[in-house]
Design a protein around this motif. Structure first.
Motif, mmCIF file in Angstrom:
data_model
loop_
_atom_site.group_PDB
_atom_site.id
_atom_site.type_symbol
_atom_site.label_atom_id
_atom_site.label_comp_id
_atom_site.label_asym_id
_atom_site.label_seq_id
_atom_site.Cartn_x
_atom_site.Cartn_y
_atom_site.Cartn_z
ATOM 1 N N TRP A 56 -3.564 -8.172 -9.461
ATOM 2 C CA TRP A 56 -4.404 -7.246 -8.694
ATOM 3 C C TRP A 56 -4.558 -5.898 -9.372
ATOM 4 C CZ3 TRP A 56 -7.503 -9.239 -5.345
ATOM 5 C CH2 TRP A 56 -7.189 -10.503 -4.832
ATOM 6 N N GLU A 57 -3.703 -5.571 -10.324
ATOM 7 C CA GLU A 57 -3.894 -4.360 -11.110
ATOM 8 C C GLU A 57 -5.156 -4.472 -11.966
ATOM 9 O OE1 GLU A 57 -0.363 -3.985 -13.353
ATOM 10 O OE2 GLU A 57 0.948 -3.707 -11.613
ATOM 11 N N PRO B 277 -6.461 -2.701 -7.318
ATOM 12 C CA PRO B 277 -5.038 -2.408 -7.091
ATOM 13 C C PRO B 277 -4.632 -2.267 -5.629
ATOM 14 C CG PRO B 277 -5.877 -1.095 -8.906
ATOM 15 C CD PRO B 277 -7.063 -1.783 -8.291
ATOM 16 N N LYS C 42 -3.000 -5.281 -3.888
ATOM 17 C CA LYS C 42 -1.833 -5.903 -4.532
ATOM 18 C C LYS C 42 -0.868 -6.509 -3.516
ATOM 19 C CE LYS C 42 1.540 -4.948 -8.175
ATOM 20 N NZ LYS C 42 2.063 -3.918 -9.112
ATOM 21 N N LYS D 12 0.067 2.686 -1.474
ATOM 22 C CA LYS D 12 -0.759 3.027 -2.632
ATOM 23 C C LYS D 12 -1.561 4.300 -2.384
ATOM 24 C CE LYS D 12 -2.262 1.798 -6.742
ATOM 25 N NZ LYS D 12 -1.332 1.736 -7.895
ATOM 26 N N CYS E 100 -7.664 3.696 -6.283
ATOM 27 C CA CYS E 100 -7.039 2.484 -5.746
ATOM 28 C C CYS E 100 -7.958 1.277 -5.800
ATOM 29 C CB CYS E 100 -6.592 2.715 -4.301
ATOM 30 S SG CYS E 100 -5.193 3.851 -4.138
ATOM 31 N N GLU F 205 -6.646 -0.895 -12.787
ATOM 32 C CA GLU F 205 -5.805 0.000 -13.569
ATOM 33 C C GLU F 205 -5.818 -0.357 -15.047
ATOM 34 O OE1 GLU F 205 -1.925 -0.021 -11.884
ATOM 35 O OE2 GLU F 205 -2.579 0.773 -9.952
#
Length: 582
Positions: free
Chosen positions: A101-102, A106, A109, A546, A561, A565
């Motif tokens: 999920w990064e 993100p 996650k 987050k 978010c 990333e």
């Protein structure tokens, strides 16, 4: 000949992006030794005990042959697209269900953590069912099967056997020797008072469960290098046994009655919403997207592997296996109806584990060569169950090891041992005299609406937040062509609607929970809802975490978010090199 995806219109080619900067050398990742190892692992996970006990029952209950229409439609527009999506995600990003999920979005996650919790809940009860099968397998090595007579210490005066007898009178209190073997010898339900008093541990089941987890550990401890070898046996043996049982079953007296009952179409059933809900739920839980298994298994593939072809082929195999299992089961049910002198519907009332541990063993006990066929049948059940356990735990192992590589990369054997120990300890409550009540509770709530909600959010996150165009670009980098408009529409709209339909229908239709003659008390249902919510809560909790810990204004936090990333240059080395290739 062009594949369906190739024959659909493709977007106009765009200029190739500049090659991404070569990242620092990434740690090597395990690979499947052979392509067939991966395919057998996927088939082994998708084809499980549910194909044998759930599909045949749901099929005849929902219109017989007519049920195949909603089942096929739900597979084509819901199950297979989600199956394909997960294989493509895992193969492109080459990481497990948590860190992936990064690279996607993100803030979602928490989905990865929720998947791991759900897989743990499943391992707490699913392996106990395999342990029951192992005990039956052990008990089958006898000249006379122990569930074929009423002359055993565990039998009661109500035990009634029609084996080798005629004019047997059945009353409402009559119990077959097979039923008493399962309920009184294996489970010992007579020594439990429901969930309020489950009694002590069944030590023979404890030993069986220990042996099951020992097999699982030594199959997973070295990664895909060992599990890829084991599935050559566990994924292929069930098909050999199924065909043997099919041939034997169709030669029994009355087998045709069961098959006709199984396939006879009832077109009026198609007007019922419940039939379409059952079809959607069956194809979803059969193919198994959302458990992180497909992500994990595909992450060990070469970057240019044709995951589209794999998804279609394994989905077809799964559905055909379910259909074939119906012939195996109902041929035997027709034989039982012939032997008892009753209608097929009178012996087809059992569903779930009872079908495998009461109905089918009873039929086997009445066959010539019963010992041989009992050994084959329960060996098949053990291998079907083991494959799914391999997949579920590999999903957890891959997700956590990829999330914490600095701690676990060189400690896989010890980490797998700790995980297996946790699963074993978590299963102890299911080994008590009332353990089957706990199995039923975990089966209903451990991976019910929670896994549906998880996959719904996964589909939304990938299609709407990560972006369908970006996802299709990723697939094109691997396969050389983008998915057609059919797949894109399914991912963006049809599959999420398919999942929302199942979720809403499941929440609106909550029948009372019962097992045999036991009605679950209200407090146990509250506990079940808490179990189901505990995994799903990982998602909003991580979202809050987050947002709180990301610096900047609220608008800046949301932007950070929702943005992946890891940039292109930070993906695994192989992905960068191959994606930049023309």
């Amino acid at each position: 000949m062009a594949t369906p995806a190739e024959s659909l219109p493709r977007p106009a080619p765009s200029a190739a992006p500049n090659p991404a900067p070569r990242p620092a050398a990434a740690p090597s990742r395990d690979r499947w030794r052979r392509k067939v190892d991966f395919l057998l692992s996927v088939v082994g996970f998708a084809v499980d005990l549910g194909n044998v006990w759930r599909f045949p029952y749901i099929c005849y209950q929902n219109g017989g042959g007519a049920f195949l229409i909603p089942y096929t439609l739900m597979a084509v527009f819901g199950g297979v697209p989600l199956f394909y999506m997960e294989l493509a995600l895992g193969q492109f990003h080459r990481v497990g269900a948590i860190p992936i999920w990064e690279n996607i979005c993100p803030i979602f996650k928490g989905i990865g953590f929720a998947i791991c919790v759900i897989n743990l809940y499943v391992s707490f009860y699913y392996n106990t069912i395999i342990a029951w099968a192992l005990f039956y397998f052990y008990s089958s090595f006898a000249a006379t099967l122990p569930w074929t007579s009423c002359a055993n210490p565990w039998n009661t005066p109500n035990c009634t056997s029609y084996l080798g007898r005629s004019n047997v009178t059945w009353t409402k209190d009559s119990k077959s020797p097979t039923e008493e073997f399962y309920m009184r010898r294996v489970l010992a339900l007579q020594n439990a008072q429901g969930l309020e008093e489950v009694g002590g541990i069944r030590w023979h089941l404890l030993l069986c469960l220990f042996l099951i987890f020992a097999i699982v550990y030594f199959s997973l401890w070295k990664g895909v290098k060992t599990s890829g070898k084991v599935v050559w046996v566990t994924a292929t043996l069930p098909y050999v046994v199924l065909f043997v049982l099919l041939i034997r079953g169709t030669t029994l007296p009355g087998a045709w009655r069961g098959i006709v009952f199984y396939l006879r179409p009832n077109w009026e059933k198609l007007r019922s919403t419940a039939v379409w809900v059952d079809a959607a739920a069956q194809i979803f839980f059969s193919l198994g997207p959302g458990f992180g298994v497909l992500l994990a298994l595909a992450s060990y593939n070469p970057f240019h592997n044709n995951c589209y072809r794999d998804a279609v082929a394994t989905s077809i195999i799964n559905c055909l296996t379910s259909f074939l299992s119906g012939f195996v089961i109902f041929a035997v049910l027709g034989y039982m109806a012939e032997m008892r002198g009753v209608e097929v519907e009178d012996v087809a009332k059992d569903k779930g584990p009872s079908l495998l541990f009461i109905t089918y063993p009873e039929a086997i006990g009445n066959m010539a060569g019963s010992t041989f066929f009992a050994i084959l049948f329960f060996l098949m059940m053990i291998t079907l169950g083991l494959d799914s356990t391999f997949g579920g735990l590999e999903a957890v192992i891959t997700a956590i090891m990829d999330e914490y590589p600095h701690l676990l990369a060189k400690r896989r054997e010890r980490f797998v041992l700790v995980l297996i120990a946790v699963c074993f300890l978590g299963s102890l409550a299911t080994l008590t005299n009332g353990g089957s009540y706990i199995v039923k509770l975990l089966e209903e709530f451990g991976a019910g609406c929670s896994i549906l909600a998880v996959v719904f959010l996964e589909a939304i996150a990938v299609s709407w937040f990560y972006g369908i165009q970006q996802f299709c670009s990723d697939v094109k980098a691997m396969l050389g062509y983008s998915p057609g408009i059919y797949w894109q529409v399914c991912w963006v709209a049809i599959s999420p609607v398919f999942l929302a339909f199942i979720i809403v229908s499941s929440l609106l239709d909550q029948p009372p929970l019962s097992l045999f003659d036991y009605q679950y008390p209200a407090w146990s249902l509250s506990l079940g809802y808490l179990i189901g919510a505990s995994s799903f809560l990982c998602i909003p909790v991580y979202m809050a975490y987050k947002l709180v810990w990301t610096p900047g204004s609220l608008k800046q936090r949301l932007a950070l978010c929702l943005r992946p990333e890891k940039k292109r240059g930070e993906l695994p080395l192989e992905s960068v090199d191959t994606a930049a290739a023309p």
